[in-house]
Scaffold this motif. Structure first.
Motif, PDB file in Angstrom:
ATOM      1  N   ILE A 104       0.850  -1.192   0.000  1.00  0.00           N
ATOM      2  CA  ILE A 104       0.000   0.000   0.000  1.00  0.00           C
ATOM      3  C   ILE A 104       0.878   1.232   0.000  1.00  0.00           C
ATOM      4  O   ILE A 104       1.787   1.356   0.820  1.00  0.00           O
ATOM      5  N   TYR A 105       0.618   2.139  -0.945  1.00  0.00           N
ATOM      6  CA  TYR A 105       1.257   3.451  -0.926  1.00  0.00           C
ATOM      7  C   TYR A 105       0.128   4.458  -0.910  1.00  0.00           C
ATOM      8  O   TYR A 105      -0.725   4.468  -1.793  1.00  0.00           O
ATOM      9  N   ALA A 106       0.070   5.288   0.123  1.00  0.00           N
ATOM     10  CA  ALA A 106      -1.023   6.251   0.252  1.00  0.00           C
ATOM     11  C   ALA A 106      -0.479   7.634   0.562  1.00  0.00           C
ATOM     12  O   ALA A 106       0.480   7.772   1.325  1.00  0.00           O
ATOM     13  N   THR A 107      -1.089   8.652  -0.030  1.00  0.00           N
ATOM     14  CA  THR A 107      -0.805  10.030   0.356  1.00  0.00           C
ATOM     15  C   THR A 107      -2.069  10.557   1.014  1.00  0.00           C
ATOM     16  O   THR A 107      -3.164  10.375   0.481  1.00  0.00           O
ATOM     17  N   VAL A 108      -1.912  11.155   2.188  1.00  0.00           N
ATOM     18  CA  VAL A 108      -3.074  11.650   2.925  1.00  0.00           C
ATOM     19  C   VAL A 108      -2.904  13.116   3.265  1.00  0.00           C
ATOM     20  O   VAL A 108      -1.785  13.603   3.448  1.00  0.00           O
ATOM     21  N   GLU A 109      -4.028  13.817   3.336  1.00  0.00           N
ATOM     22  CA  GLU A 109      -4.001  15.215   3.758  1.00  0.00           C
ATOM     23  C   GLU A 109      -5.313  15.556   4.434  1.00  0.00           C
ATOM     24  O   GLU A 109      -6.346  14.966   4.149  1.00  0.00           O
ATOM     25  N   GLY A 110      -5.249  16.504   5.349  1.00  0.00           N
ATOM     26  CA  GLY A 110      -6.433  17.006   6.032  1.00  0.00           C
ATOM     27  C   GLY A 110      -6.913  16.092   7.142  1.00  0.00           C
ATOM     28  O   GLY A 110      -6.617  14.902   7.166  1.00  0.00           O
ATOM     29  N   GLY A 111      -7.656  16.664   8.084  1.00  0.00           N
ATOM     30  CA  GLY A 111      -8.267  15.890   9.153  1.00  0.00           C
ATOM     31  C   GLY A 111      -7.261  15.321  10.139  1.00  0.00           C
ATOM     32  O   GLY A 111      -6.094  15.690  10.158  1.00  0.00           O
ATOM     33  N   GLY A 112      -7.729  14.394  10.963  1.00  0.00           N
ATOM     34  CA  GLY A 112      -6.884  13.723  11.961  1.00  0.00           C
ATOM     35  C   GLY A 112      -6.605  12.295  11.526  1.00  0.00           C
ATOM     36  O   GLY A 112      -7.055  11.856  10.465  1.00  0.00           O
ATOM     37  N   ILE A 113      -5.896  11.550  12.369  1.00  0.00           N
ATOM     38  CA  ILE A 113      -5.491  10.204  11.951  1.00  0.00           C
ATOM     39  C   ILE A 113      -6.676   9.253  11.823  1.00  0.00           C
ATOM     40  O   ILE A 113      -6.650   8.350  11.009  1.00  0.00           O
ATOM     41  N   SER A 114      -7.715   9.460  12.609  1.00  0.00           N
ATOM     42  CA  SER A 114      -8.883   8.587  12.527  1.00  0.00           C
ATOM     43  C   SER A 114      -9.591   8.752  11.177  1.00  0.00           C
ATOM     44  O   SER A 114      -9.913   7.767  10.502  1.00  0.00           O
ATOM     45  N   GLY A 115      -9.824   9.987  10.779  1.00  0.00           N
ATOM     46  CA  GLY A 115     -10.445  10.257   9.477  1.00  0.00           C
ATOM     47  C   GLY A 115      -9.548   9.811   8.337  1.00  0.00           C
ATOM     48  O   GLY A 115     -10.024   9.298   7.319  1.00  0.00           O
ATOM     49  N   GLN A 116      -8.239   9.994   8.495  1.00  0.00           N
ATOM     50  CA  GLN A 116      -7.302   9.581   7.455  1.00  0.00           C
ATOM     51  C   GLN A 116      -7.287   8.067   7.301  1.00  0.00           C
ATOM     52  O   GLN A 116      -7.216   7.547   6.195  1.00  0.00           O
ATOM     53  N   ALA A 117      -7.374   7.346   8.435  1.00  0.00           N
ATOM     54  CA  ALA A 117      -7.395   5.883   8.381  1.00  0.00           C
ATOM     55  C   ALA A 117      -8.617   5.395   7.612  1.00  0.00           C
ATOM     56  O   ALA A 117      -8.510   4.508   6.758  1.00  0.00           O
ATOM     57  N   GLU A 118      -9.772   5.995   7.885  1.00  0.00           N
ATOM     58  CA  GLU A 118     -10.986   5.583   7.171  1.00  0.00           C
ATOM     59  C   GLU A 118     -10.913   5.981   5.699  1.00  0.00           C
ATOM     60  O   GLU A 118     -11.404   5.254   4.837  1.00  0.00           O
ATOM     61  N   ALA A 119     -10.301   7.123   5.403  1.00  0.00           N
ATOM     62  CA  ALA A 119     -10.133   7.532   4.013  1.00  0.00           C
ATOM     63  C   ALA A 119      -9.252   6.527   3.263  1.00  0.00           C
ATOM     64  O   ALA A 119      -9.552   6.157   2.126  1.00  0.00           O
ATOM     65  N   ILE A 120      -8.187   6.068   3.914  1.00  0.00           N
ATOM     66  CA  ILE A 120      -7.310   5.057   3.301  1.00  0.00           C
ATOM     67  C   ILE A 120      -8.099   3.771   3.076  1.00  0.00           C
ATOM     68  O   ILE A 120      -7.980   3.123   2.041  1.00  0.00           O
ATOM     69  N   MET A 121      -8.935   3.401   4.050  1.00  0.00           N
ATOM     70  CA  MET A 121      -9.753   2.188   3.942  1.00  0.00           C
ATOM     71  C   MET A 121     -10.659   2.260   2.711  1.00  0.00           C
ATOM     72  O   MET A 121     -10.738   1.315   1.927  1.00  0.00           O
ATOM     73  N   TYR A 122     -11.343   3.397   2.524  1.00  0.00           N
ATOM     74  CA  TYR A 122     -12.205   3.563   1.360  1.00  0.00           C
ATOM     75  C   TYR A 122     -11.391   3.534   0.066  1.00  0.00           C
ATOM     76  O   TYR A 122     -11.829   2.987  -0.947  1.00  0.00           O
ATOM     77  N   GLY A 123     -10.192   4.134   0.095  1.00  0.00           N
ATOM     78  CA  GLY A 123      -9.320   4.125  -1.077  1.00  0.00           C
ATOM     79  C   GLY A 123      -8.859   2.721  -1.442  1.00  0.00           C
ATOM     80  O   GLY A 123      -8.815   2.354  -2.622  1.00  0.00           O
TER      81      GLY A 123
END
Length: 146
Positions: A79-98
């Motif tokens: 997995i290679y992910a780039t994340v921005e915005g929000g906190g780690i909880s929201g980022q984790a769920e965003a990665i999950m959806y991705g």
């Protein structure tokens, strides 16, 4: 088009892309075949971290890995992910959806499994706006009779 992301060689044959969003977080996720590395690049700091180290909590890590575990593909993709915005909880769920969307790109037949688990429906809950005359969205100022 071949793109080199750190130790990942990303080309259309071995990588699958998906975008995930949650609250204020946006994650761009690539699932890369033939590697087990899991790297997150935080846009805020510009640094790259190991996924487990970045998420800090085991529950968040399990949440990110859930789509892979559900489809029986755990350990087959890096997995290679780039994340921005929000906190780690929201980022984790965003990665999950991705990850779930990238799995669809890999194999469209997984759609029914992922849909049943609720991984293709974006969680639309957002922060409620602050209203005038109140301290926060719903919290009012303390009322005093005198």
């Amino acid at each position: 088009m071949i793109k080199q992301l750190r130790d990942f060689k990303i080309d259309p044959d071995n990588a699958f892309y998906g975008t995930g969003k949650r609250k204020e977080s946006i994650a761009r996720v690539w699932l890369v075949k033939d590697t087990n590395k899991q790297i997150v690049k935080a846009k805020d700091s510009g640094k790259e971290f190991d996924l487990r180290e970045y998420l800090q909590r085991e529950t968040l890590y399990r949440k990110v890995m859930f789509p892979l575990k559900l489809t029986g593909l755990e350990g087959k993709f890096g997995i290679y992910a780039t994340v921005e915005g929000g906190g780690i909880s929201g980022q984790a769920e965003a990665i999950m959806y991705g990850v779930a969307k990238a799995l669809l790109q890999y194999n469209p037949e997984l759609r029914q499994t992922l849909k049943k688990a609720g991984l293709l429906t974006r969680d639309a809950r957002e922060k409620e706006r602050k209203k005038y005359g109140l301290m926060k969205a719903r919290k009012g100022y303390r009322w005093s009779k005198r």
